[in-house]
Design an enzyme around this catalytic site. Sequence first.
Site, PDB file in Angstrom:
ATOM      1  N   ARG A 193       0.831  -1.213   0.000  1.00  0.00           N
ATOM      2  CA  ARG A 193       0.000   0.000   0.000  1.00  0.00           C
ATOM      3  C   ARG A 193       0.860   1.254   0.000  1.00  0.00           C
ATOM      4  NH1 ARG A 193      -2.735  -1.276   5.608  1.00  0.00           N
ATOM      5  NH2 ARG A 193      -1.752  -3.236   5.148  1.00  0.00           N
ATOM      6  N   LYS A 234       2.660 -19.949   7.243  1.00  0.00           N
ATOM      7  CA  LYS A 234       2.040 -20.259   8.519  1.00  0.00           C
ATOM      8  C   LYS A 234       1.934 -18.990   9.367  1.00  0.00           C
ATOM      9  CE  LYS A 234       5.017 -21.620  11.796  1.00  0.00           C
ATOM     10  NZ  LYS A 234       5.887 -20.498  12.190  1.00  0.00           N
ATOM     11  N   LYS A 280      14.214 -28.502   4.779  1.00  0.00           N
ATOM     12  CA  LYS A 280      15.561 -28.622   5.361  1.00  0.00           C
ATOM     13  C   LYS A 280      16.243 -29.883   4.827  1.00  0.00           C
ATOM     14  CE  LYS A 280      14.983 -26.142   9.722  1.00  0.00           C
ATOM     15  NZ  LYS A 280      16.033 -25.118   9.673  1.00  0.00           N
ATOM     16  N   GLU A 322      16.192 -22.857  20.800  1.00  0.00           N
ATOM     17  CA  GLU A 322      16.723 -21.649  20.145  1.00  0.00           C
ATOM     18  C   GLU A 322      17.249 -20.667  21.178  1.00  0.00           C
ATOM     19  OE1 GLU A 322      14.259 -19.899  16.841  1.00  0.00           O
ATOM     20  OE2 GLU A 322      12.766 -21.196  17.751  1.00  0.00           O
ATOM     21  N   HIS A 357       6.340 -27.378  12.619  1.00  0.00           N
ATOM     22  CA  HIS A 357       7.685 -27.927  12.401  1.00  0.00           C
ATOM     23  C   HIS A 357       7.913 -29.249  13.152  1.00  0.00           C
ATOM     24  CE1 HIS A 357       8.102 -24.076  10.681  1.00  0.00           C
ATOM     25  NE2 HIS A 357       8.662 -23.437  11.686  1.00  0.00           N
ATOM     26  N   LYS A 365      12.402 -20.915  23.343  1.00  0.00           N
ATOM     27  CA  LYS A 365      13.180 -19.736  22.977  1.00  0.00           C
ATOM     28  C   LYS A 365      14.017 -19.311  24.175  1.00  0.00           C
ATOM     29  CE  LYS A 365      10.709 -17.999  19.156  1.00  0.00           C
ATOM     30  NZ  LYS A 365      11.529 -18.201  17.964  1.00  0.00           N
TER      31      LYS A 365
HETATM   32  C1  BG6 Z   1       9.568 -20.104  12.480  1.00  0.00           C
HETATM   33  C2  BG6 Z   1       9.082 -19.565  13.794  1.00  0.00           C
HETATM   34  O1  BG6 Z   1       8.525 -20.755  11.804  1.00  0.00           O
HETATM   35  O2  BG6 Z   1      10.629 -21.029  12.720  1.00  0.00           O
HETATM   36  C3  BG6 Z   1      10.210 -18.900  14.541  1.00  0.00           C
HETATM   37  O3  BG6 Z   1       8.013 -18.644  13.567  1.00  0.00           O
HETATM   38  C4  BG6 Z   1      11.375 -19.838  14.702  1.00  0.00           C
HETATM   39  O4  BG6 Z   1       9.772 -18.443  15.813  1.00  0.00           O
HETATM   40  C5  BG6 Z   1      11.759 -20.467  13.354  1.00  0.00           C
HETATM   41  O5  BG6 Z   1      12.469 -19.114  15.203  1.00  0.00           O
HETATM   42  C6  BG6 Z   1      12.790 -21.570  13.537  1.00  0.00           C
HETATM   43  O6  BG6 Z   1      13.317 -21.945  12.296  1.00  0.00           O
HETATM   44  P1  BG6 Z   1      14.788 -22.557  12.164  1.00  0.00           P
HETATM   45  O7  BG6 Z   1      14.889 -22.951  10.738  1.00  0.00           O
HETATM   46  O8  BG6 Z   1      15.730 -21.463  12.523  1.00  0.00           O
HETATM   47  O9  BG6 Z   1      14.856 -23.691  13.126  1.00  0.00           O
END
Ligand code: BG6
Length: 459
Positions: free
Chosen positions: A52, A153, A187, A221, A245, A336
Site C-alpha cells: 500500500r 504459517k 531442510k 533456540e 515444524h 526460545k
Molecule cells: C519459524 C518460527 O517458523 O521457525 C520462529 O516462527 C522460529 O519463531 C523459526 O524461530 C525456527 O526456524 P529454524 O529454521 O531457525 O529452526
Amino acid sequence: MYNIPMQDSGRTTLLIFGATGDLMGKKIVPSLWHLFEKGRLPKEFEVIGLSRRSLSEENFRALVKELMQKYVGEVAPDSAARFLALFSFQRVTFDQSDDFESLAHELDSRDRSRGPGIRLLYMAVPPEAFPQIFGHSAFGEIVTKETRAIIEKPFGIDLSSARELEEVLARRFTEEQLYRADHYLAKPVLRTIPSFRFDDGSLENIWNAEHIGSITIRTWEPLGLENRGAFYDPLGTLRDVGQNHLLEMLALIAMEKPRNSGNVEEVRAKRAEVLGALRIPNEDAIRKHTFRAQYEGYRAIEGVKPDSETETYYRLTAYLDNERWRGVPIIMEAGKRLPRWKTEIRVNFKEPKYSAAFIMRPEEKILFSKSGEEKKFPLADAEDTKQYVAEYARIIMDAAKGDQTLFVSEDEIENAWRFIDPIENAWKKNVIPLAFYSPDTDEAVALAEKKWSDERLPS
Ligand code: BG6
C-alpha cells in the site's frame, strides 16, 4: 528420487503481497539472491513488489538494496545491479478495486508482450487480509490456471480458524494451486529422511515399537522474539513451531513408506496419516504429559500483554496409535532463549547396538550406528546455512516448478490441530500452571526433566 533437480520453470513472475513487510528482508530477498547468485532462477524471471506504500520503482529497488546490505552483506555492484533490475513495484491498497484492476492489466500486458507464464503469488501478509484481497473481482483475473499461491504459517490458530482459512483460500484457488509453506520440510536433513529410511529396505525391520524405545524431537533456540511480540504472544511456542515444524519432523520419521515416492499426493497422504494417528490427549494425560514455561522478562517485550500466560517453552509426550508405533513415547520439546541451538530428532533404540540421530543444529548431519560402526549419511544438497535462506530458495523454486511435495496439505494441518487444540484448551484452563525460567539458562529443560522423572516418564 526424493531430491528432484532444479529445472527451468519457464517465464515466471513472482508477485509479493506485503513487499515492504518483515518477510521481505528475512526470507524473500536473501533466498532470491541465493538463487540468482547460483544461476538457478528461471531464465525469464521477474518480481513485482506489491504494497500500500506509495513507492516509485526506484524507491522500491533502493529498499531491496538496503535489505540486501542488511541481510545478505556486500555483493559485487554489477551483480547487485542485475539482481535489482528484476524488481518492479506496483501500489496495491487492499481495499481499492482500482489497484487490483491496474495490476491485472499490467500482468496481462506483460503476458501479451512476453508470452504467458507462471504467476507465483507470495502472500506475505496476515491471513486476515485475504478475504479483502480475494474479494476484488479483478483478483479473479490475476489468478490464471498457471497461478500458484505460497501461503505462510500460521495456518489458523486452531482447527476451526484453520478451516475458515481453507474456505477463504478455496474461493480463489484449487488445492493444486496452494503451496502452504513449512520451511522445515525443505531442510536438507529432513528431505533426506525418506531416502535414509526407505532406500535400504533393511532399516524398516527395526523401525518400529519392537526395537525403538522412544523418539525425541526438539528445537532449542537461543533467539528471543526479535520484534515479533505482537505476532508471537497470541500464539506461543506450541502453535508457532509445535503445530507445524515438530509435527512434520514426526511425520517424516514415523510415516509409512509410500508405494510410489514420486507421487506427491501419496507422500502427503502418508504424512497426514501419521498425524491422524496421534492419540488425542485427555486432561489427565495433558496434566501428566505436558509442561509449559515462560522466560523471565518476556512480559516486558513490546507487543506482549503484561500479564501474558503465553509459553516460550514446552515439552510434551505424545503417542501414535498405530501398529508400528503403539506404546512408543514421542517426546517433543521447543523453546526460545535457551542456552544453545539444538534442533534434532533422536531415535532411541532398545538395543544399544543401534543409534540414529538427525541433527539440524548446531550442524546438519544424519548419524546412524550399528554395533559401534558409525555411518554418516550423505545429505540432500546442504548449502546456505543462514536461517531460512536455503529453505526458502527451495520453497520458491518448487512452487515455480509446480512440485507440492514439500508443502503441507489441508489434511496435515487439520490432523495437527486436532492434536494441539485440546492441549491449548487445557492450558488455557490452567490444567497445569505456567512455570518460569531464567533466559539463556538450562532451567526450563531442568524443570521439565524433573517433572518427567517425577512422573516416571521416559525422557
Ligand atoms: C519459524 C518460527 O517458523 O521457525 C520462529 O516462527 C522460529 O519463531 C523459526 O524461530 C525456527 O526456524 P529454524 O529454521 O531457525 O529452526
